[in-house]
Design an enzyme around this catalytic site. Structure first.
Site, PDB file in Angstrom:
ATOM      1  N   ASP A 158       0.838  -1.201   0.000  1.00  0.00           N
ATOM      2  CA  ASP A 158       0.000   0.000   0.000  1.00  0.00           C
ATOM      3  C   ASP A 158       0.878   1.257   0.000  1.00  0.00           C
ATOM      4  O   ASP A 158       2.105   1.153   0.045  1.00  0.00           O
ATOM      5  CB  ASP A 158      -0.932  -0.041   1.216  1.00  0.00           C
ATOM      6  CG  ASP A 158      -2.283   0.591   0.954  1.00  0.00           C
ATOM      7  OD1 ASP A 158      -2.393   1.420   0.017  1.00  0.00           O
ATOM      8  OD2 ASP A 158      -3.246   0.272   1.679  1.00  0.00           O
ATOM      9  N   ASP A 219     -10.897   2.223  -2.798  1.00  0.00           N
ATOM     10  CA  ASP A 219     -11.379   1.003  -2.162  1.00  0.00           C
ATOM     11  C   ASP A 219     -12.866   0.786  -2.419  1.00  0.00           C
ATOM     12  O   ASP A 219     -13.661   1.729  -2.377  1.00  0.00           O
ATOM     13  CB  ASP A 219     -11.172   1.075  -0.648  1.00  0.00           C
ATOM     14  CG  ASP A 219      -9.723   0.932  -0.244  1.00  0.00           C
ATOM     15  OD1 ASP A 219      -8.878   0.667  -1.114  1.00  0.00           O
ATOM     16  OD2 ASP A 219      -9.429   1.089   0.954  1.00  0.00           O
TER      17      ASP A 219
END
Length: 434
Positions: A158, A219
Site C-alpha cells: 500500500d 477502495d
C-alpha cells in the site's frame, strides 16, 4: 494478422514486459479480509470476527472443505492491522503476539498444508493506513526477506504516508527485493491508485514490468453505488487499461462483496460477471462460514470462473452503451470463443433488449450459446434477432462458441468496433460445459 501469429507476438511481449516471477499467469483468486473485517482487533469482545490467526484459519478451512479451492480460490490474504506496533530487536516486522501467537510462518504452513497460499500486507510509508509500522525505503530488502522466510506467497504494498517521489523509488525496489529472495511471491502494487490511475502520472508499461497486479482506483465499499462507480471508471478508461493487462499483470478493481450486506443477488451476479469480463483478480471479502447459498452459487459459478481465468488473459471491453440503459461487454477467449455480458443500468423493471450477433460485429455463421447463470444452451445464427430480458441492475452472461477466428488487432484498433471480428472456421462449444 492471423490469431496464431497474434498470440505468438503477444507471448513475446509478455515475456519481455511482464514481471518475470512465474506467478499469476491467470488472475489470482482467493479471500481477502479487508472489506468485511477492516481493522477489527477487538478479540476480547468478538474473537470469531477480529483480525487474528483464528479468522484466517477458519477461512482456510472453508476454502479447502467447501469446494472453493478446486475452483481456483487458493489465496488467503491478510490485510492491514496484523502486526505488532513495534518491530523486533533486529528491526524485523513481527505479528501481534496476542492475535497471532503462532506467528505468520506457522499460518503460512497451515495454508500450504491445505493446498492454499498466504498473502500479507505492507505499506511503503512511515506507517500503514491503519497506523502500524510501514516499510520505508531503508527497510524494503529486510521486509522482503522476512516475508520470504515466512513462506508468504503474495504481498500487497500500500502507499499511505508516502509521497510520489518515495513511491517512484519504493515500488520498483520492492519488486527487485522480492525477486532477489528466490521465493516466487505475487506482488500487488497500490501505486497507480495514489497517482490518479491514469497516464501521464501512471506508467502502465513500467507497472507490468514490476508488479503482478495493481489497484488503479479507490477502495470498494459494501454498496451498489461503490460497485457501479468502479465499473464506470474502468470502462470509461478502458482504452488505457485494456492494453496494460495480460498474463502475469492485471488491473485490480478490488474485492468481490457478494455475501455481505450491500448487494442484491442481481447486483452480485453483475459484479461477478463484469469482473470476469475484466480479467480481474477474484478476491472475495465475506464470511465464508455463514455465506448464503445464493451468494455461494454466484461466486462458485464455473462458467464465470472459466471466462475470468481464460489463459489468453485479454481484458474485455464495453462495446455498446445504449440510451435504453443497457451496456454490452465483450471479451475474446481461447479456443476461438468469446464472452458477452448484457448489463442493465435501469432501476425500474426488466428490460427486453433486442439485437443480433451481426450487430455486435460477429460474422456469418451459427454460434452456440451457453448462459452462465441459467445454464441454458441455444444456437444462434448471426442474422437471427434475439431478445434478452435483463433485470434492473442485473446481467445476462453468455459464453459464445464461435465458428470463426477473431481478428483481434482489427477489433481493438482505436478502441472501437471496426470491421469483422472473425474469419471463417468452425468450432464446437467448450468441453467445460459437458
Amino acid at each position: 494478422m492471423h490469431l496464431a501469429e497474434l498470440l505468438f507476438v503477444s507471448s513475446l511481449s509478455v515475456a519481455t514486459f511482464a514481471l518475470d516471477n512465474g506467478v499469476m499467469r491467470v488472475p489470482p483468486m482467493g479471500w481477502l479480509a479487508w472489506e468485511r473485517y477492516r481493522c477489527d482487533i477487538d478479540c476480547d469482545h468478538d474473537p470469531k470476527n477480529c483480525i487474528s490467526e483464528n479468522l484466517f484459519m477458519d477461512m482456510a478451512d472453508r476454502l479447502s472443505e467447501d469446494g472453493w479451492r478446486e475452483l481456483g480460490y487458493v489465496y488467503v490474504n491478510i490485510d492491514d492491522c496484523w502486526s505488532s506496533m513495534k518491530r523486533d530487536d533486529n528491526g524485523r516486522l513481527q505479528a501481534d503476539p496476542k492475535r497471532f501467537p503462532g506467528g505468520i510462518h506457522k499460518l503460512a504452513r497451515y495454508m500450504h498444508d491445505r493446498g492454499l497460499k498466504l498473502g500479507i500486507y505492507g505499506d511503503m510509508g512511515t506507517h500503514t493506513c491503519g497506523g502500524y509500522p510501514g516499510t520505508t525505503l531503508d527497510k524494503i530488502e529486510l521486509d522482503a526477506q522476512t516475508f520470504a522466510d515466512w513462506e508468504v506467497d503474495m504481498f500487497k504494498f500500500d502507499g499511505c504516508y508516502s509521497n510520489a517521489t518515495e513511491q517512484e523509488q519504493g515500488y520498483p525496489l520492492m519488486s527487485k527485493a522480492l525477486n532477489a529472495t528466490g521465493r516466487p511471491i505475487g506482488y500487488s502494487c497500490s501505486w497507480p491508485a495514489y497517482q490518479g490511475g491514469l497516464p501521464p502520472k501512471v506508467n502502465y508499461t513500467q507497472l507490468g514490468e514490476i508488479c503482478n497486479l495493481w489497484r488503479n482506483y479507490g477502495d470498494i465499499q459494501d454498496s451498489w453505488d461503490s460497485v457501479l462507480n468502479i465499473i464506470n471508471w474502468f470502462f470509461e478508461n478502458q482504452d488505457v487499461l485494456v492494453s496494460a493487462a495480460g498474463p502475469g499483470k492485471w488491473n485490480d478493481p478490488d474485492m468481490l462483496i457478494a455475501g455481505d450486506f450491500g448487494l442484491s443477488m442481481e447486483q452480485s451476479r453483475s459484479q461477478m460477471a463484469i469482473w470476469a469480463i475484466m480479467a480481474a483478480p477474484l478476491f472475495m471479502s465475506n464470511d465464508l462460514r455463514t455465506i448464503n447459498s445464493g451468494a455461494r452459487s454466484i461466486l462458485q459459478n464455473k462458467i464465470a470462473i472459466v471466462i475470468n481465468q481464460d489463459p489468453m488473459g485479454i481484458q474485455g471491453r464495453r462495446i455498446l452503451k445504449e440510451k435504453s440503459g443497457i451496456d454490452v461487454y465483450w471479451r475474446p477467449l481461447s479456443k476461438n470463443a468469446s464472452a458477452l455480458v448484457f448489463f442493465s443500468r435501469r432501476t425500474d423493471m426488466p428490460y427486453r433488449y433486442q439485437t443480433t450477433l451481426s450487430k455486435l460485429n460477429y460474422t456469418t455463421g451459427s454460434y452456440q450459446i451457453y448462459d452462465a447463470f441459467t445454464e441454458k444452451t441455444m444456437t444462434l445464427k448471426d442474422s437471427t434477432s434475439f431478445v434478452v430480458s435483463v433485470n434492473p441492475t442485473g446481467v445476462v452472461m453468455w459464453y459464445v462458441s464461435a465458428p470463426a477466428k477473431r481478428n483481434i488487432r482489427q477489433f481493438y484498433r482505436g478502441g472501437r468496433l471496426q470491421g469483422s471480428l472473425f474469419d471463417d472456421d468452425e468450432n464446437a462449444i467448450s468441453p467445460v460445459f459437458l
